[in-house]
Design a protein around this motif. Structure first.
Motif, mmCIF file in Angstrom:
data_model
loop_
_atom_site.group_PDB
_atom_site.id
_atom_site.type_symbol
_atom_site.label_atom_id
_atom_site.label_comp_id
_atom_site.label_asym_id
_atom_site.label_seq_id
_atom_site.Cartn_x
_atom_site.Cartn_y
_atom_site.Cartn_z
ATOM 1 N N GLY A 127 -89.692 56.326 15.316
ATOM 2 C CA GLY A 127 -89.420 57.654 14.753
ATOM 3 C C GLY A 127 -90.148 57.863 13.430
ATOM 4 O O GLY A 127 -90.720 58.933 13.180
ATOM 5 N N PHE A 128 -90.161 56.850 12.587
ATOM 6 C CA PHE A 128 -90.903 56.947 11.325
ATOM 7 C C PHE A 128 -92.384 57.201 11.600
ATOM 8 O O PHE A 128 -93.014 58.054 10.970
ATOM 9 N N LEU A 129 -92.918 56.445 12.556
ATOM 10 C CA LEU A 129 -94.344 56.571 12.854
ATOM 11 C C LEU A 129 -94.669 57.978 13.358
ATOM 12 O O LEU A 129 -95.709 58.556 12.987
ATOM 13 N N GLY A 130 -93.787 58.526 14.159
ATOM 14 C CA GLY A 130 -93.994 59.894 14.633
ATOM 15 C C GLY A 130 -94.018 60.883 13.477
ATOM 16 O O GLY A 130 -94.904 61.755 13.392
ATOM 17 N N THR A 217 -89.204 53.571 0.727
ATOM 18 C CA THR A 217 -88.067 53.260 1.610
ATOM 19 C C THR A 217 -86.843 52.763 0.845
ATOM 20 O O THR A 217 -85.858 52.373 1.471
ATOM 21 N N SER A 218 -86.913 52.725 -0.496
ATOM 22 C CA SER A 218 -85.735 52.292 -1.257
ATOM 23 C C SER A 218 -84.705 53.412 -1.257
ATOM 24 O O SER A 218 -85.031 54.564 -0.975
ATOM 25 N N PRO A 219 -83.452 53.097 -1.593
ATOM 26 C CA PRO A 219 -82.447 54.171 -1.617
ATOM 27 C C PRO A 219 -82.560 55.069 -2.845
ATOM 28 O O PRO A 219 -81.867 56.101 -2.900
ATOM 29 N N ILE A 245 -86.410 59.196 2.812
ATOM 30 C CA ILE A 245 -85.158 59.885 2.473
ATOM 31 C C ILE A 245 -85.243 61.339 2.946
ATOM 32 O O ILE A 245 -86.285 61.979 2.819
ATOM 33 N N TYR A 246 -84.142 61.846 3.501
ATOM 34 C CA TYR A 246 -84.157 63.252 3.947
ATOM 35 C C TYR A 246 -83.019 64.042 3.341
ATOM 36 O O TYR A 246 -82.815 65.208 3.677
ATOM 37 N N GLY A 266 -91.653 64.052 4.043
ATOM 38 C CA GLY A 266 -90.282 63.582 3.822
ATOM 39 C C GLY A 266 -89.680 63.014 5.101
ATOM 40 O O GLY A 266 -90.326 62.991 6.145
ATOM 41 N N GLY A 267 -88.450 62.557 5.011
ATOM 42 C CA GLY A 267 -87.816 61.867 6.143
ATOM 43 C C GLY A 267 -87.043 62.770 7.086
ATOM 44 O O GLY A 267 -86.424 62.280 8.034
ATOM 45 N N GLY A 268 -87.105 64.082 6.825
ATOM 46 C CA GLY A 268 -86.247 65.007 7.578
ATOM 47 C C GLY A 268 -86.343 64.882 9.081
ATOM 48 O O GLY A 268 -85.329 64.896 9.779
#
Lengths: 300, 300
Positions: A127-130, A217-219, A245-246, A266-268
């Motif tokens: 999913g990240f790669l997409g 990728t950290s919080p 992060i989203y 972004g991570g949305g």
């Protein structure tokens, strides 16, 4: 009763239109969006699919219940399960097979029951790669710097090295032992020189100077952990910046990067893309990602 | 991963179109038609419903597994379960509530999970009553003779006395102890004189002479138990005859009765009617029984 209707009439052999039963294992997941995401897309595709949350917290159980829950799910005819916090690693001993990506990441968020076997996948990574490819088309990935070496960081770095075409990745984490462990794992999978530890802030400054892009990728930057995971003065306009992060949709880091002129993502969409990949594993049917994104955003 | 998509996004409060998860508990039920019956009608109604068989035989378990299976089904978010051979009575100790019909029959074929409780129903009984009223409209039910005092016979006699308007029912079974036990139970529920034992064939002949109709619930006449459960010479053309066997659609007894001029009804529709009542308990939605019957007959 005797005669019993359930037993005596043979099921028609040519039955078409099978149904799918899926679920999510985790703790504290009653509010998960996953049931809606999967059931709505299935309905749009004309598939009969029910998706349930199996919330260990709600029945006061922990990881010790995993073997029983998995066995029961198989016996109840589940086609597959998503897995979330805190079971993505604890579930590994109870699987029969794993995809290369899942084995590399060392975590599974999707289990498919097929032919009596439990097969583990990691669609967080895919999913990240997409998201990355959609949001940053044509991004140069020769030299990447990544912030964070936790579960998410393991997934993104593996995904980028295994299927993202990345040259090498430097890992920075406030916990140096953690970045050491991740780099060791990456080097074992992908070879010497493909990953290296960034031990401190001055090394980070050096690495970012030469980097094509930055993966965050950290919080730090989440609404619950506001702030900056690194000094924004290190950013250069030629870089791309990806933040997983989203919530919020734009972190302080992404905002600074965009203001500077960097291409950002972004991570949305990751929530939807990991679900879309899981859906494909569960049903064998390719979902309509654009429709899933529209529905997800409408409901937010 | 951190952040975790499954945990952080709140589920929309106004979510419409919930889904339903149902199943069938039993042993040797892999060929059950119930999944098809329920899923097809749900789809026609636009409901998301998945129905699974939980076959104790296929995982080598017996009744001792019932408490665990019920608990797991609740935790997995099942809305309800049908129950079939051999668990219709064994399940009683694990229920919180029962309908009057189920309590009277002493058997449950439908369990609904609602508000943390397990509520038992007997839709075999209500299904029989539906068949009876549809197939024999206006039948006089002052004096009924029933063959068979097993599980099916308990359901039919309770249904007729509780909601069918029956005056009294004489019970004949080759096992006299069994008819004694059923009559005792019926008398306790419905009062002295509403049920009586028919001890032997000569008493059966006397009873049938005065009966408005005959209900046949013994296994004799099924394809696997061919034959006649009583001498057809006892039949009179003014009687109605109801046989709950549906395989074959017309038993030897029904054939003889029809030839003689009796009004008759077979058990064919019972499978569908018990499912229709269970469907209503699971979903709160009234199914289209005519459509269910058409679909069931098309698939046979």
């Amino acid at each position: 009763m005797q005669p019993d209707p359930a037993i005596l009439v043979p099921f028609p052999a040519d039955r078409s239109g099978r149904s799918y039963l899926c679920g999510l294992l985790g703790s504290g997941i009653r509010k998960s969006r996953s049931p809606d995401i999967h059931e709505t897309e299935a309905a749009a595709l004309g598939l009969r699919l029910v998706y349930r949350t199996i919330d260990f917290e709600s029945f006061g159980a922990g990881g010790e219940a995993l073997p029983n829950v998995l066995q029961a799910a198989e016996r109840f005819g589940f086609d597959g399960l998503n897995v979330t916090h805190p079971y993505k690693q604890l579930i590994l001993p109870f699987l029969d097979e794993m995809s290369d990506m899942a084995r590399g990441v060392g975590a599974v968020n999707t289990v498919v029951f097929r032919g009596g076997k439990r097969i583990g996948y990691n669609t967080d990574a895919s999913g990240f790669l997409g998201c990355f490819h959609d949001g940053l088309p044509g991004a140069v990935v020769e030299r990447i710097v990544q912030l964070g070496a936790g579960g998410a960081g393991s997934a993104t770095s593996h995904a980028l090295l295994l299927r993202g075409g990345a040259g090498n990745i430097g890992i920075y984490d406030v916990d140096a032992a953690r970045s050491g462990k991740l780099v060791e794992n990456l080097v074992r999978h992908f070879g010497e020189g493909r990953a290296y530890v960034i031990p401190d802030l001055s090394a980070l400054a050096e690495a970012v100077k030469k980097a094509d892009g930055l993966v965050q990728t950290s919080p730090v930057g989440m609404s619950s952990h506001p702030g900056l995971p690194m000094p924004t003065a290190l950013l250069r306009p030629e870089m791309w910046v990806a933040d997983i992060i989203y919530f919020p949709a734009e972190t302080e880091l992404l905002h600074a990067a965009r203001t500077l002129g960097c291409r950002t993502v972004g991570g949305g969409a990751m929530v939807v893309l990991q679900a879309a990949d899981a859906f494909k594993h569960f049903t064998g049917v390719k979902p309509d990602i654009a429709r899933m994104l529209r529905h997800f955003n409408e409901e937010n």
